[in-house]
Design a protein around this motif. Structure first.
Motif, PDB file in Angstrom:
ATOM      1  N   GLN A   1      -6.735  -3.391  -2.631  1.00 14.24           N
ATOM      2  CA  GLN A   1      -7.313  -3.587  -1.354  1.00 14.24           C
ATOM      3  C   GLN A   1      -8.487  -4.006  -1.221  1.00 14.24           C
TER       4      GLN A   1
ATOM      5  N   ARG B   1     -16.990   6.734   4.896  1.00 13.99           N
ATOM      6  CA  ARG B   1     -16.768   6.747   3.596  1.00 13.99           C
ATOM      7  C   ARG B   1     -18.044   6.632   2.788  1.00 13.99           C
TER       8      ARG B   1
ATOM      9  N   GLU C   1       0.227  10.155   3.449  1.00 12.11           N
ATOM     10  CA  GLU C   1      -1.186   9.903   2.559  1.00 12.11           C
ATOM     11  C   GLU C   1      -2.098   9.246   3.795  1.00 12.11           C
ATOM     12  N   GLU C   2      -1.527   8.335   4.488  1.00  8.74           N
ATOM     13  CA  GLU C   2      -2.362   7.499   5.633  1.00  8.74           C
ATOM     14  C   GLU C   2      -3.083   8.321   6.705  1.00  8.74           C
TER      15      GLU C   2
ATOM     16  N   ASP D   1       0.914  -1.415  -0.088  1.00 10.27           N
ATOM     17  CA  ASP D   1       0.032  -0.164  -0.009  1.00 10.27           C
ATOM     18  C   ASP D   1       0.780   1.224   0.049  1.00 10.27           C
TER      19      ASP D   1
ATOM     20  N   ALA E   1     -10.938   3.213  -1.194  1.00 14.95           N
ATOM     21  CA  ALA E   1      -9.968   3.597  -0.402  1.00 14.95           C
ATOM     22  C   ALA E   1      -9.651   5.106  -0.994  1.00 14.95           C
ATOM     23  N   ILE E   2      -9.198   5.887  -0.111  1.00 14.68           N
ATOM     24  CA  ILE E   2      -8.811   7.292  -0.406  1.00 14.68           C
ATOM     25  C   ILE E   2      -7.345   7.029  -1.147  1.00 14.68           C
TER      26      ILE E   2
ATOM     27  N   HIS F   1      -4.137  -2.918   4.660  1.00 17.02           N
ATOM     28  CA  HIS F   1      -3.921  -2.428   5.912  1.00 17.02           C
ATOM     29  C   HIS F   1      -3.965  -3.303   7.127  1.00 17.02           C
TER      30      HIS F   1
HETATM   31  C1  GLV Z   1      -6.235   5.069   2.699  1.00 14.69           C
HETATM   32  O1  GLV Z   1      -5.518   4.243   2.351  1.00 14.69           O
HETATM   33  C2  GLV Z   1      -7.210   5.143   3.353  1.00 14.69           C
HETATM   34  O2  GLV Z   1      -8.241   4.985   2.417  1.00 14.69           O
HETATM   35  O3  GLV Z   1      -7.506   5.408   4.527  1.00 14.69           O
END
Ligand code: GLV
Ligand code: MN
Ligand code: MN
Length: 416
Positions: free
Chosen positions: A198, A293, A130-131, A96, A361-362, A387
Motif C-alpha cells: 500500500q 497515524r 478491519e477497515e 487490500d 497502515a493498520i 484504498h
Molecule cells: C487500514 O487499511 C487502515 O490502515 O486504515
C-alpha cells in the motif's frame, strides 16, 4: 513449493466482482450482503482445501488444517495462524484484505500438493470489520481474538444507521454453534499476514518481499462544527459563523501539525459532511473525522494533542460550537523476531529479494501481536496506490507472496 497462480488470480477476480461499483471500486462493508457473499465463497474454498471450517462469536471465519497429532480444532498443540479481512473501504481496491485471505487458502493448497505436514495445526482466519468503514472502530475481529475488546462490547457496536452488530451478524447465515472468539492464553504459536504494501517502498527498492517489523498506531476523532446556516448573499462576511470554514481551518492545522512534528506522523481529514448543503447557504453544520497515524505512542499523542488543542482557538475565533469524540485509539506495535525472521528465511529459501520494513497502515496483525509472535509479508503495490480502485500488484509478485507465506507457515509450524 509451487503456487497455483491461475487459481489465486481466479479467486481474486471472483472476489473483485463482489461489491464492484460503476467507478471500478469495491465497496464491501462489514457484515453486509456483499461481505457475506465474499465470505461464503471463501468458506467453500477453505473446505475444498481440506480445512475444517468454523465461525466464532464475533463472526470471524476460521478454517483449520490438522497437525501431526491428527487433530485440528481439538489439538492441544498451539496453532500457527494466517489470514486477513474481506471488508473494504468505500470504493477500495481488490487486494487490500482478499490477498491475505485467498492467498492463505492457496498457501495451504501448496503445502497439501507438496505433501508438507506440520507439527502444529494451521489456521486460516478471515477477520471481521478491519477497515472500520461501518462501525465506529476497525480491526474488530482481531481485537476480539486478542482480548483487546470484549466480545460483549463488539456485539453492542452500532452503525450510523442504528444497526446493531449482533443483529447484522445474522447476514452471514452461519449454521452451528460459534466457537469462542478470544484466544486462550498460549494457544497461538505465531501469526503471519500476507498483504499488499500500500506504499511505494518495495517498488522503489525493486524487491518483491517485505518482512514487517512494526505497525504504526492510529487515532480517529469525530468532530462536529456547529455554526449558523444563513443566506450566502445577504450575510456580510463579518457576520458569519461558517461551520465549513472552521472545519477547513482545523484540517489545514492538522497538515501543519503533522509536518511540524515530523518523525513519520501523518494526519488526514477524509470524511466530511456539510449541511444543509445548499450552494447558496452558509454551512451551518459539518461532521468531520480525522485519522492520525504515528510510529510511536509519544508521536501519536503529540499529534493528537495538537489536533485537539487547535480546536479551541478555532471555535472561539469563528463563533462556532464544537463537539468531539474519540472513535478509536490503537497503539503502534512491534512485530516479533520469531515471525519476522521466519518470513526472511522463507523469502531467502524461495530465492526472493526481501527487506525489513515498517507498515504505515493498520492491520489485524497489530492485535495478533498482542498475544502471539507476529509479522507480515508485504508484496509491492504498483505506483504505491491503495484504498482506491487503481490498487494493483504484478501477478508474479502476488504468487511470490503466497509462496513465501507457504514457506513461512511450514517454518513456523515445524520449528522446535
Ligand atoms: C487500514 O487499511 C487502515 O490502515 O486504515
Ligand atoms: Mn485497508
Ligand atoms: Mn488491509
Amino acid at each position: 513449493m509451487k503456487v497455483d497462480e491461475t487459481r489465486l488470480l481466479a479467486d481474486l477476480e471472483h472476489l473483485g466482482k463482489i461489491g464492484l461499483g460503476p467507478e471500478g471500486g469495491i465497496t464491501r462493508r462489514a457484515l453486509s450482503r456483499e461481505d457475506a457473499a465474499a465470505r461464503a465463497y471463501v468458506a467453500d474454498r477453505m473446505r475444498a482445501a481440506g480445512l475444517e471450517v468454523r465461525h466464532d462469536e464475533v463472526g470471524n471465519l476460521r478454517g483449520r488444517r490438522k497437525g501431526r497429532d491428527g487433530a485440528a480444532w481439538d489439538s492441544a498443540v498451539p496453532v500457527v495462524m494466517t489470514g486477513s479481512h474481506l471488508d473494504s473501504v468505500p470504493s477500495g481496491g481488490k487486494l487490500d484484505g482478499p490477498l491475505g485471505v485467498v492467498g492463505a487458502v492457496c498457501a495451504i493448497e501448496s503445502l497439501n500438493a507438496a505433501g508438507v505436514t506440520t507439527k502444529r495445526p494451521l489456521e486460516v482466519i478471515v477477520f471481521v470489520g478491519e477497515e472500520g468503514s461501518r462501525f465506529r472502530r476497525g480491526t474488530i475481529g482481531s481485537a476480539a481474538v486478542s482480548g483487546h475488546v470484549s466480545v460483549a462490547d463488539v456485539l453492542e457496536l452500532v452503525d450510523p444507521d442504528g444497526a446493531v452488530y449482533k443483529d447484522a451478524l445474522a447476514t452471514y447465515g452461519d449454521e452451528g454453534a460459534a466457537i469462542p472468539a478470544r484466544a486462550a492464553a498460549g494457544s497461538i504459536h505465531a501469526f503471519v499476514e500476507l498483504h499488499v504494501e500500500q506504499g511505494g517502498v518495495l517498488e522503489a527498492a525493486a524487491l518483491p518481499i517485505g518482512a514487517v517489523t512494526t505497525i504504526a498506531g492510529l487515532v480517529q476523532r469525530a468532530v462536529t462544527f456547529l455554526g449558523d446556516a444563513n443566506h450566502a448573499g445577504a450575510t456580510p462576511m463579518n457576520l458569519r459563523h461558517d461551520a465549513f470554514l472552521a472545519a477547513a481551518e482545523w484540517a489545514l492545522g492538522i497538515e501543519r501539525g503533522a509536518r511540524e512534528i515530523g518523525g513519520g506522523v501523518v494526519g488526514t481529514v477524509g470524511k466530511l459532511t456539510v449541511e444543509p448543503g445548499g450552494k447558496n447557504i452558509i454551512p451551518g453544520r459539518v461532521d468531520a473525522i480525522c485519522d492520525l497515524r504515528a510510529p510511536t505512542p509519544v508521536l501519536l499523542s503529540a499529534l493528537d494533542d495538537y489536533v485537539v488543542s487547535s480546536l479551541h482557538g478555532i471555535g472561539e475565533k469563528r463563533g462556532v460550537e464544537l463537539e468531539q469524540q474519540l472513535l478509536q485509539r490503537v497503539e503502534p506495535g512491534p512485530m516479533h523476531e520469531l515471525a519476522i525472521v521466519a518470513v526472511q528465511r522463507a523469502a531467502a529459501e524461495a530465492g526472493l529479494g526481501h527487506m525489513r520494513m515498517p507498515s504505515g497502515a493498520i492491520h489485524d496483525a497489530l492485535h495478533m501481536a498482542e498475544i502471539a509472535p507476529s509479522s507480515m509479508i508485504f508484496v509491492p503495490s504498483i505506483g504505491g496506490k491503495s484504498h482506491c480502485p487503481t490498487e494493483a500488484t504484478d501477478p508474479r509478485h502476488l504468487a511470490q507472496g503466497v509462496a513465501v507465506l507457504a514457506h513461512t507457515l511450514a517454518i513456523l509450524a515445524n520449528d522446535p
